[in-house]
Design a protein around this motif. Structure first.
Motif, PDB file in Angstrom:
ATOM      1  N   ASN A  88      -0.058 -13.916   5.168  1.00 20.28           N
ATOM      2  CA  ASN A  88       1.392 -13.847   5.113  1.00 20.28           C
ATOM      3  C   ASN A  88       1.793 -12.566   4.404  1.00 20.28           C
ATOM      4  O   ASN A  88       1.035 -12.000   3.635  1.00 20.28           O
ATOM      5  N   LEU A  89       2.957 -12.135   4.741  1.00 21.64           N
ATOM      6  CA  LEU A  89       3.505 -10.903   4.196  1.00 21.64           C
ATOM      7  C   LEU A  89       4.517 -11.267   3.126  1.00 21.64           C
ATOM      8  O   LEU A  89       5.403 -12.089   3.353  1.00 21.64           O
ATOM      9  N   GLY A  90       4.342 -10.675   1.969  1.00 20.66           N
ATOM     10  CA  GLY A  90       5.269 -10.944   0.878  1.00 20.66           C
ATOM     11  C   GLY A  90       5.753  -9.647   0.255  1.00 20.66           C
ATOM     12  O   GLY A  90       5.167  -8.591   0.456  1.00 20.66           O
TER      13      GLY A  90
ATOM     14  N   LYS B  76      12.453  -1.461 -13.574  1.00 16.86           N
ATOM     15  CA  LYS B  76      11.863  -0.827 -14.751  1.00 16.86           C
ATOM     16  C   LYS B  76      12.676   0.408 -15.096  1.00 16.86           C
ATOM     17  O   LYS B  76      12.898   1.271 -14.249  1.00 16.86           O
ATOM     18  N   ASP B  77      13.095   0.482 -16.337  1.00 14.23           N
ATOM     19  CA  ASP B  77      13.906   1.603 -16.812  1.00 14.23           C
ATOM     20  C   ASP B  77      15.143   1.809 -15.950  1.00 14.23           C
ATOM     21  O   ASP B  77      15.548   2.936 -15.658  1.00 14.23           O
ATOM     22  N   GLY B  78      15.739   0.704 -15.501  1.00 10.44           N
ATOM     23  CA  GLY B  78      16.958   0.784 -14.712  1.00 10.44           C
ATOM     24  C   GLY B  78      16.747   1.175 -13.258  1.00 10.44           C
ATOM     25  O   GLY B  78      17.712   1.357 -12.518  1.00 10.44           O
ATOM     26  N   LYS B  79      15.497   1.323 -12.824  1.00 14.77           N
ATOM     27  CA  LYS B  79      15.219   1.743 -11.453  1.00 14.77           C
ATOM     28  C   LYS B  79      14.531   0.610 -10.697  1.00 14.77           C
ATOM     29  O   LYS B  79      13.560   0.036 -11.173  1.00 14.77           O
ATOM     30  N   GLU B  80      15.058   0.317  -9.502  1.00 16.58           N
ATOM     31  CA  GLU B  80      14.459  -0.702  -8.653  1.00 16.58           C
ATOM     32  C   GLU B  80      13.289  -0.123  -7.871  1.00 16.58           C
ATOM     33  O   GLU B  80      13.378   0.986  -7.350  1.00 16.58           O
ATOM     34  N   SER B  81      12.220  -0.901  -7.777  1.00 14.88           N
ATOM     35  CA  SER B  81      11.077  -0.573  -6.928  1.00 14.88           C
ATOM     36  C   SER B  81      10.726  -1.805  -6.121  1.00 14.88           C
ATOM     37  O   SER B  81      10.986  -2.933  -6.557  1.00 14.88           O
ATOM     38  N   PHE B  82      10.126  -1.596  -4.971  1.00 16.29           N
ATOM     39  CA  PHE B  82       9.756  -2.700  -4.101  1.00 16.29           C
ATOM     40  C   PHE B  82       8.285  -2.597  -3.750  1.00 16.29           C
ATOM     41  O   PHE B  82       7.768  -1.496  -3.515  1.00 16.29           O
ATOM     42  N   PHE B  83       7.596  -3.738  -3.697  1.00 10.75           N
ATOM     43  CA  PHE B  83       6.176  -3.787  -3.418  1.00 10.75           C
ATOM     44  C   PHE B  83       5.912  -4.823  -2.329  1.00 10.75           C
ATOM     45  O   PHE B  83       6.487  -5.907  -2.354  1.00 10.75           O
ATOM     46  N   ASN B  84       5.046  -4.479  -1.405  1.00 13.96           N
ATOM     47  CA  ASN B  84       4.639  -5.395  -0.350  1.00 13.96           C
ATOM     48  C   ASN B  84       3.200  -5.825  -0.585  1.00 13.96           C
ATOM     49  O   ASN B  84       2.399  -5.069  -1.133  1.00 13.96           O
ATOM     50  N   ALA B  85       2.868  -7.017  -0.137  1.00 14.84           N
ATOM     51  CA  ALA B  85       1.501  -7.512  -0.220  1.00 14.84           C
ATOM     52  C   ALA B  85       1.190  -8.295   1.043  1.00 14.84           C
ATOM     53  O   ALA B  85       2.017  -9.066   1.526  1.00 14.84           O
ATOM     54  N   VAL B  86      -0.001  -8.063   1.579  1.00 17.02           N
ATOM     55  CA  VAL B  86      -0.496  -8.827   2.714  1.00 17.02           C
ATOM     56  C   VAL B  86      -1.543  -9.770   2.143  1.00 17.02           C
ATOM     57  O   VAL B  86      -2.635  -9.353   1.773  1.00 17.02           O
ATOM     58  N   ASN B  87      -1.174 -11.038   2.012  1.00 14.94           N
ATOM     59  CA  ASN B  87      -2.002 -12.039   1.347  1.00 14.94           C
ATOM     60  C   ASN B  87      -2.734 -12.899   2.378  1.00 14.94           C
ATOM     61  O   ASN B  87      -2.109 -13.712   3.069  1.00 14.94           O
TER      62      ASN B  87
ATOM     63  N   PHE C 257      -4.220   4.621  18.676  1.00 13.98           N
ATOM     64  CA  PHE C 257      -4.542   4.831  17.268  1.00 13.98           C
ATOM     65  C   PHE C 257      -5.398   3.694  16.744  1.00 13.98           C
ATOM     66  O   PHE C 257      -5.386   2.591  17.274  1.00 13.98           O
ATOM     67  N   THR C 258      -6.098   3.976  15.665  1.00 15.20           N
ATOM     68  CA  THR C 258      -6.818   2.956  14.929  1.00 15.20           C
ATOM     69  C   THR C 258      -6.058   2.701  13.638  1.00 15.20           C
ATOM     70  O   THR C 258      -5.730   3.636  12.914  1.00 15.20           O
ATOM     71  N   ASP C 259      -5.754   1.442  13.380  1.00 12.68           N
ATOM     72  CA  ASP C 259      -5.059   1.055  12.157  1.00 12.68           C
ATOM     73  C   ASP C 259      -6.058   0.490  11.165  1.00 12.68           C
ATOM     74  O   ASP C 259      -7.010  -0.202  11.544  1.00 12.68           O
ATOM     75  N   TYR C 260      -5.831   0.777   9.899  1.00  6.48           N
ATOM     76  CA  TYR C 260      -6.627   0.236   8.799  1.00  6.48           C
ATOM     77  C   TYR C 260      -5.665  -0.537   7.907  1.00  6.48           C
ATOM     78  O   TYR C 260      -4.836   0.054   7.227  1.00  6.48           O
ATOM     79  N   VAL C 261      -5.773  -1.862   7.939  1.00  5.95           N
ATOM     80  CA  VAL C 261      -4.825  -2.719   7.235  1.00  5.95           C
ATOM     81  C   VAL C 261      -5.493  -3.251   5.971  1.00  5.95           C
ATOM     82  O   VAL C 261      -6.481  -3.985   6.047  1.00  5.95           O
ATOM     83  N   LYS C 262      -4.927  -2.862   4.815  1.00  2.47           N
ATOM     84  CA  LYS C 262      -5.433  -3.356   3.542  1.00  2.47           C
ATOM     85  C   LYS C 262      -4.782  -4.693   3.259  1.00  2.47           C
ATOM     86  O   LYS C 262      -3.566  -4.839   3.348  1.00  2.47           O
ATOM     87  N   MET C 263      -5.625  -5.663   2.924  1.00  2.00           N
ATOM     88  CA  MET C 263      -5.144  -7.011   2.643  1.00  2.00           C
ATOM     89  C   MET C 263      -5.729  -7.445   1.313  1.00  2.00           C
ATOM     90  O   MET C 263      -6.620  -6.782   0.775  1.00  2.00           O
ATOM     91  N   GLN C 264      -5.234  -8.565   0.804  1.00  2.00           N
ATOM     92  CA  GLN C 264      -5.779  -9.067  -0.448  1.00  2.00           C
ATOM     93  C   GLN C 264      -5.957 -10.574  -0.400  1.00  2.00           C
ATOM     94  O   GLN C 264      -5.279 -11.273   0.339  1.00  2.00           O
ATOM     95  N   LEU C 265      -6.920 -11.019  -1.187  1.00  3.73           N
ATOM     96  CA  LEU C 265      -7.149 -12.435  -1.435  1.00  3.73           C
ATOM     97  C   LEU C 265      -6.855 -12.661  -2.904  1.00  3.73           C
ATOM     98  O   LEU C 265      -7.122 -11.781  -3.729  1.00  3.73           O
ATOM     99  N   THR C 266      -6.319 -13.826  -3.250  1.00  2.00           N
ATOM    100  CA  THR C 266      -6.000 -14.076  -4.652  1.00  2.00           C
ATOM    101  C   THR C 266      -6.612 -15.393  -5.119  1.00  2.00           C
ATOM    102  O   THR C 266      -6.796 -16.332  -4.340  1.00  2.00           O
ATOM    103  N   ASN C 267      -6.916 -15.420  -6.396  1.00  2.00           N
ATOM    104  CA  ASN C 267      -7.406 -16.602  -7.112  1.00  2.00           C
ATOM    105  C   ASN C 267      -8.511 -17.333  -6.358  1.00  2.00           C
ATOM    106  O   ASN C 267      -9.560 -16.748  -6.103  1.00  2.00           O
TER     107      ASN C 267
END
Length: 120
Positions: free
Chosen positions: A67-69, A75-86, A37-47
């Motif tokens: 690094n992975l964070g 929000k409104d009593g519901k938990e959500s989780f977010f990942n970031a590849v920095n 397979f070919t993977d497409y990894v979205k990453m981000q740079l900050t500041n």
């Protein structure tokens, strides 16, 4: 936080986006070709790291250290989780084949008077 590095081709890079007065982000995608397979990894740079991707062009092979964070949001009593590849380091390993000025197509001259293509 988990630190790692990957090598692949720069598939896409976005524009810098100012999210708040003190936080800006720039996303990019690394294409990693595997055996199946070919993977497409979205990453981000900050500041202050947003400019690191400027030196790379789409198609270049790049080495990225990141690094992975993850964050939890409530929000409104519901938990959500977010990942970031920095990403925090980018090195262009080799540049994609960019056509040089000598090999780019040059405009062809139009028909000349008396060459038989024009009635005058």
């Amino acid at each position: 936080m988990l630190d790692f590095e990957i090598k692949g081709a720069l598939y896409a890079k976005g524009d810098e986006v100012q999210r708040t007065e003190t936080f800006k982000v720039r996303e990019f995608v690394v294409e990693i070709v595997g055996e199946r397979f070919t993977d497409y990894v979205k990453m981000q740079l900050t500041n202050d790291k947003c400019a690191l991707i400027d030196k790379a062009n789409v198609g270049d092979t790049i080495l990225v250290k990141a690094n992975l964070g993850g964050r939890k949001s409530l929000k409104d009593g519901k938990e959500s989780f977010f990942n970031a590849v920095n990403a925090w380091y980018i090195k262009v390993e080799n540049e994609a084949a960019h056509p040089s000025a000598a090999t780019q197509s040059q405009p062809q001259p139009g028909p000349q008077k008396g060459d038989g293509n024009l009635p005058f």
